[in-house]
Structure formats: C-alpha cells, structure tokens
Design an enzyme around this catalytic site. Structure first.
Site, PDB file in Angstrom:
ATOM      1  N   GLN A 132       4.443  -4.562  16.493  1.00 37.93           N
ATOM      2  CA  GLN A 132       3.469  -5.483  15.905  1.00 37.93           C
ATOM      3  C   GLN A 132       3.466  -6.368  15.443  1.00 37.93           C
ATOM      4  O   GLN A 132       2.937  -7.029  14.909  1.00 37.93           O
ATOM      5  CB  GLN A 132       2.609  -4.018  15.219  1.00 37.93           C
ATOM      6  CG  GLN A 132       2.499  -3.031  16.329  1.00 37.93           C
ATOM      7  CD  GLN A 132       2.054  -2.069  15.754  1.00 37.93           C
ATOM      8  OE1 GLN A 132       1.039  -1.347  15.191  1.00 37.93           O
ATOM      9  NE2 GLN A 132       2.776  -0.928  15.148  1.00 37.93           N
ATOM     10  N   ASP A 160       7.098 -11.774  13.424  1.00 33.02           N
ATOM     11  CA  ASP A 160       7.777 -12.697  13.035  1.00 33.02           C
ATOM     12  C   ASP A 160       8.978 -13.248  14.146  1.00 33.02           C
ATOM     13  O   ASP A 160       9.729 -14.093  12.933  1.00 33.02           O
ATOM     14  CB  ASP A 160       8.404 -11.774  11.466  1.00 33.02           C
ATOM     15  CG  ASP A 160       8.891 -10.291  12.295  1.00 33.02           C
ATOM     16  OD1 ASP A 160       9.211 -10.239  13.178  1.00 33.02           O
ATOM     17  OD2 ASP A 160       9.315  -9.622  11.227  1.00 33.02           O
ATOM     18  N   HIS A 199       1.125  -8.480  18.540  1.00 35.04           N
ATOM     19  CA  HIS A 199      -0.245  -9.197  18.401  1.00 35.04           C
ATOM     20  C   HIS A 199       0.209 -10.407  18.284  1.00 35.04           C
ATOM     21  O   HIS A 199       0.057 -10.815  17.032  1.00 35.04           O
ATOM     22  CB  HIS A 199      -0.334  -8.332  16.756  1.00 35.04           C
ATOM     23  CG  HIS A 199      -0.699  -7.003  16.925  1.00 35.04           C
ATOM     24  ND1 HIS A 199      -0.989  -5.605  15.770  1.00 35.04           N
ATOM     25  CD2 HIS A 199      -1.635  -6.025  17.711  1.00 35.04           C
ATOM     26  CE1 HIS A 199      -1.343  -4.758  15.551  1.00 35.04           C
ATOM     27  NE2 HIS A 199      -1.642  -4.496  16.805  1.00 35.04           N
ATOM     28  N   SER A 234       2.301   1.837   9.936  1.00 35.62           N
ATOM     29  CA  SER A 234       1.270   2.995   8.916  1.00 35.62           C
ATOM     30  C   SER A 234       0.409   4.215  10.415  1.00 35.62           C
ATOM     31  O   SER A 234       0.231   5.186   9.845  1.00 35.62           O
ATOM     32  CB  SER A 234       0.764   2.604   8.119  1.00 35.62           C
ATOM     33  OG  SER A 234       0.107   1.603   8.871  1.00 35.62           O
ATOM     34  N   ASN A 280      10.596   6.269   9.336  1.00 36.86           N
ATOM     35  CA  ASN A 280       9.073   5.415   8.244  1.00 36.86           C
ATOM     36  C   ASN A 280       9.912   6.206   7.046  1.00 36.86           C
ATOM     37  O   ASN A 280      10.291   7.228   7.180  1.00 36.86           O
ATOM     38  CB  ASN A 280       7.996   6.463   9.031  1.00 36.86           C
ATOM     39  CG  ASN A 280       7.061   5.102   8.155  1.00 36.86           C
ATOM     40  OD1 ASN A 280       7.367   4.583   6.845  1.00 36.86           O
ATOM     41  ND2 ASN A 280       6.472   4.518   8.915  1.00 36.86           N
ATOM     42  N   ALA A 294      14.592   2.231   8.053  1.00 32.40           N
ATOM     43  CA  ALA A 294      15.254   1.564   9.802  1.00 32.40           C
ATOM     44  C   ALA A 294      16.981   1.140   9.485  1.00 32.40           C
ATOM     45  O   ALA A 294      17.267   1.900  10.058  1.00 32.40           O
ATOM     46  CB  ALA A 294      14.165   0.226   9.986  1.00 32.40           C
TER      47      ALA A 294
HETATM   48  P1  OAD Z   1       2.246  -1.494   7.653  1.00 32.43           P
HETATM   49  O1  OAD Z   1       1.617  -1.924   5.974  1.00 32.43           O
HETATM   50  O2  OAD Z   1       0.401  -0.860   7.889  1.00 32.43           O
HETATM   51  O3  OAD Z   1       2.398  -0.098   7.577  1.00 32.43           O
HETATM   52  C1  OAD Z   1       4.363  -0.380   7.347  1.00 32.43           C
HETATM   53  C2  OAD Z   1       4.929   1.299   7.762  1.00 32.43           C
HETATM   54  O4  OAD Z   1       6.392   0.559   7.851  1.00 32.43           O
HETATM   55  C3  OAD Z   1       4.875   2.293   6.147  1.00 32.43           C
HETATM   56  O5  OAD Z   1       4.026   2.977   7.290  1.00 32.43           O
HETATM   57  C4  OAD Z   1       5.633   2.251   5.499  1.00 32.43           C
HETATM   58  O6  OAD Z   1       5.411   3.485   5.188  1.00 32.43           O
HETATM   59  C5  OAD Z   1       7.276   1.508   6.475  1.00 32.43           C
HETATM   60  N1  OAD Z   1       8.049   1.325   5.494  1.00 32.43           N
HETATM   61  C6  OAD Z   1       8.093   0.347   4.614  1.00 32.43           C
HETATM   62  N2  OAD Z   1       9.234   0.229   4.879  1.00 32.43           N
HETATM   63  C7  OAD Z   1      10.459   0.864   5.901  1.00 32.43           C
HETATM   64  C8  OAD Z   1      11.818   0.493   5.594  1.00 32.43           C
HETATM   65  N3  OAD Z   1      12.556  -0.061   5.127  1.00 32.43           N
HETATM   66  N4  OAD Z   1      12.607   1.400   6.922  1.00 32.43           N
HETATM   67  C9  OAD Z   1      10.621   2.076   7.723  1.00 32.43           C
HETATM   68  N5  OAD Z   1      10.233   1.977   7.604  1.00 32.43           N
HETATM   69  C10 OAD Z   1       9.478   1.773   6.246  1.00 32.43           C
HETATM   70  O7  OAD Z   1       2.356  -1.694   8.994  1.00 32.43           O
HETATM   71  P2  OAD Z   1       1.847  -1.845   9.799  1.00 32.43           P
HETATM   72  O8  OAD Z   1       2.273  -0.554  10.916  1.00 32.43           O
HETATM   73  O9  OAD Z   1       3.029  -2.925  10.898  1.00 32.43           O
HETATM   74  O10 OAD Z   1      -2.287  -6.682  12.570  1.00 32.43           O
HETATM   75  O11 OAD Z   1       0.536  -2.704  10.690  1.00 32.43           O
HETATM   76  C11 OAD Z   1      -0.513  -3.200  11.958  1.00 32.43           C
HETATM   77  C12 OAD Z   1      -0.769  -3.601  11.996  1.00 32.43           C
HETATM   78  O12 OAD Z   1      -1.176  -4.248  10.926  1.00 32.43           O
HETATM   79  C13 OAD Z   1       0.094  -5.240  12.067  1.00 32.43           C
HETATM   80  O13 OAD Z   1       0.441  -5.719  13.297  1.00 32.43           O
HETATM   81  C14 OAD Z   1      -1.158  -6.795  11.052  1.00 32.43           C
HETATM   82  C15 OAD Z   1      -1.926  -5.113  10.236  1.00 32.43           C
HETATM   83  O14 OAD Z   1      -2.985  -6.128   9.468  1.00 32.43           O
HETATM   84  C16 OAD Z   1      -2.119  -8.021  12.901  1.00 32.43           C
HETATM   85  O15 OAD Z   1      -1.561  -8.877  12.129  1.00 32.43           O
HETATM   86  C17 OAD Z   1      -2.950  -8.637  13.992  1.00 32.43           C
END
Ligand code: OAD
Length: 243
Positions: free
Chosen positions: A103, A106, A121, A189, A213, A231
């Site tokens: 998703q 970058d 995305h 998330s 996570n 990760a």
């Molecule tokens: P989120 O910011 O919603 O979630 C990030 C997740 O990563 C959370 O569950 C954290 O607990 C976890 N996390 C943080 N640091 C971590 C680490 N070092 N190792 C493992 N896990 C870690 O990001 P996404 O789920 O990617 O859409 O969000 C989905 C979409 O929402 C994105 O692609 C973006 C956003 O709006 C668009 O830009 C279209």
C-alpha cells in the site's frame, strides 16, 4: 500495547512454501524514518487529507497538493530501506515465486532490490495526465507541474481518498493472493478497504497467514500467527538465512 520484539519466533523454511506474498503498509517504512498515516506522529494527524489527498483538493488547489507531495518526496528520498526490506528482496532472489503487494507509495521495496512489487495505492514517483497516462518522475521536486503536451496540471499517480483502485492492479493482486500459500502482512492498520480485505482473501484460499505489527490491529484475529514487534526486527528472525 508496547512493542515487544522478544517473542519466540520459529524461523520459517522457505522450501515449505511455493508462492509467498508480502503485503505491506506504512509500518514497513517506519523504521526507515517515514511516518505512518495513523497513530502517534501520523501524517493524517499533521495534515488534513481533505486538503491534500483527494481529487477535489487537487482541483481546487493543485499547487498546495503538489507542494505537499514534494514534501513527502524529500522525506522519502532522505530515508533508506532497512533490514526488513532487505530480507524481503533477498528472499525474492532465492525463491522462485515471491510477490510484494504494497500500500506504500514510497518505492522503498524497489530501492531495496525487490523487483516483483505491486503498488496498490500508486507511487510518489509517477504523475499522470488525461492526455498521456502515467509517467515516471523521480526527484525531490516534480520535473513539470503542468503537462508539456496539453498544459493541464499533472496529478500525482496516487490513489487518494474516494478514488477507486486501479482495477488491473487490484485484479492482479487478488489473483496472486488467491494462489499463495504463505501470506505475510506487515505494518498495516487494516482499516483502509479494499486493501484491508486482502488478508481474508488469502486465508479463505488456504494460505498460512502471518501478521507482523507493533500492535494488534482490526484484522489480527484472522491470522494464524501474530508477531508483535517491528518489521526490521521480526523479519530477520523469521528468515534468518535471508540476511
Ligand atoms: P497506517 O498508518 O494506517 O498503519 C500503520 C501500521 O503500522 C499500524 O498498524 C502500526 O501499528 C504499524 N507499525 C508502525 N510501525 C511499525 C513497525 N516499525 N513495524 C511494524 N508495524 C509498524 O498505515 P496503512 O495501514 O499503510 O492510503 O494505511 C493504509 C492507507 O491509508 C495508506 O496506503 C494510505 C493511507 O491513507 C493512501 O495514501 C491512498
């Protein structure tokens, strides 16, 4: 819940699996220094997505939207892939069928050497125009803000809020996932659909499903294994031979 990377992890044997999918979200890039979207320090806490990440914002104020994306480009360029990205790209080199379905926009997986990457995305490093489709544009700033051919504003080739996913990209992803026997979700998330529905699809098609996570998520219950930790710390423990 606090991150605890001292969980007992039995390494996985790559030979036990034919088709492996790594499904990644913003948490995958967090240790590289790129902020996630939600939670503490999240991008959507600092910026209102309605002003920067939707088609209507782009139509009303393209310059602000492009400035925002240039800020994100500068940030991404200043960051480097970490050991978790390297584990994934090295597995791709030694295993016949590995896909990264991300998703993230970058490009960090590609910079780490992964070749088989599907960007659900879109990408920070592409722009598109109605006259010419999508084109590469790598750099801290956009080479052009307006299309040299038709003169319209060039739009970042990113799936914004309220956009549909690219149907070819989505179908390719679901096909790969339905054929996979190991599905590893990392740092998402699991709240943004349709991407958040992909882990369930993997499970229904019989893949072993693993979540990595720093915390439990909306989707945690469906996984066979949940590894709570970063990760860049869990992946090398799961695949010690890959580093
Ligand atoms: P989120 O910011 O919603 O979630 C990030 C997740 O990563 C959370 O569950 C954290 O607990 C976890 N996390 C943080 N640091 C971590 C680490 N070092 N190792 C493992 N896990 C870690 O990001 P996404 O789920 O990617 O859409 O969000 C989905 C979409 O929402 C994105 O692609 C973006 C956003 O709006 C668009 O830009 C279209």
């Amino acid at each position: 819940m606090e991150s605890d990377s001292r969980v007992d992890i039995l390494p996985l044997r790559l030979n036990d699996y034919e088709k492996i999918v790594f499904f990644t979200g913003a948490g995958m890039s967090e240790e590289s220094g790129i902020p996630t979207y939600r939670g503490k320090g999240g991008i959507w806490k600092q910026y209102n997505y309605k002003n920067y990440a939707c088609q209507s914002a782009f139509e009303q104020n393209p310059e602000d939207v492009l400035d925002f994306h240039e800020t994100r480009r500068r940030m991404a360029i200043s960051c480097q892939p970490h050991s978790g990205h390297k584990v994934i790209s090295r597995i791709e080199r030694v295993h016949p069928t590995v896909s990264v379905i991300t998703q993230n926009i970058d490009g960090m997986h590609q910079r780490s050497g992964s070749k088989n990457v599907i960007e659900l995305h879109g990408s920070l490093w592409r722009v598109r125009c109605t006259c010419n489709g999508s084109r590469e544009d790598f750099g801290e700033t956009y080479k052009h803000r307006k299309c040299p051919d038709c003169g319209k504003w060039l739009r970042p080739d990113i799936i914004w809020f309220e956009d549909e996913l690219n149907s070819h990209v989505y179908t390719r992803s679901t096909n790969i996932i339905s054929d996979s026997d190991l599905f590893i979700s990392i740092g998402t998330s699991a709240v943004v659909y349709p991407a958040a529905g992909l882990p369930l699809s993997a499970k229904m098609h019989g893949a072993r499903c693993i979540e990595i996570n720093i915390d439990y998520t909306e989707g945690s219950a469906l996984y066979h294994d949940n590894f709570i930790g970063k990760a860049g710390e869990i992946l090398p423990q799961l695949f010690p031979d890959a580093l």
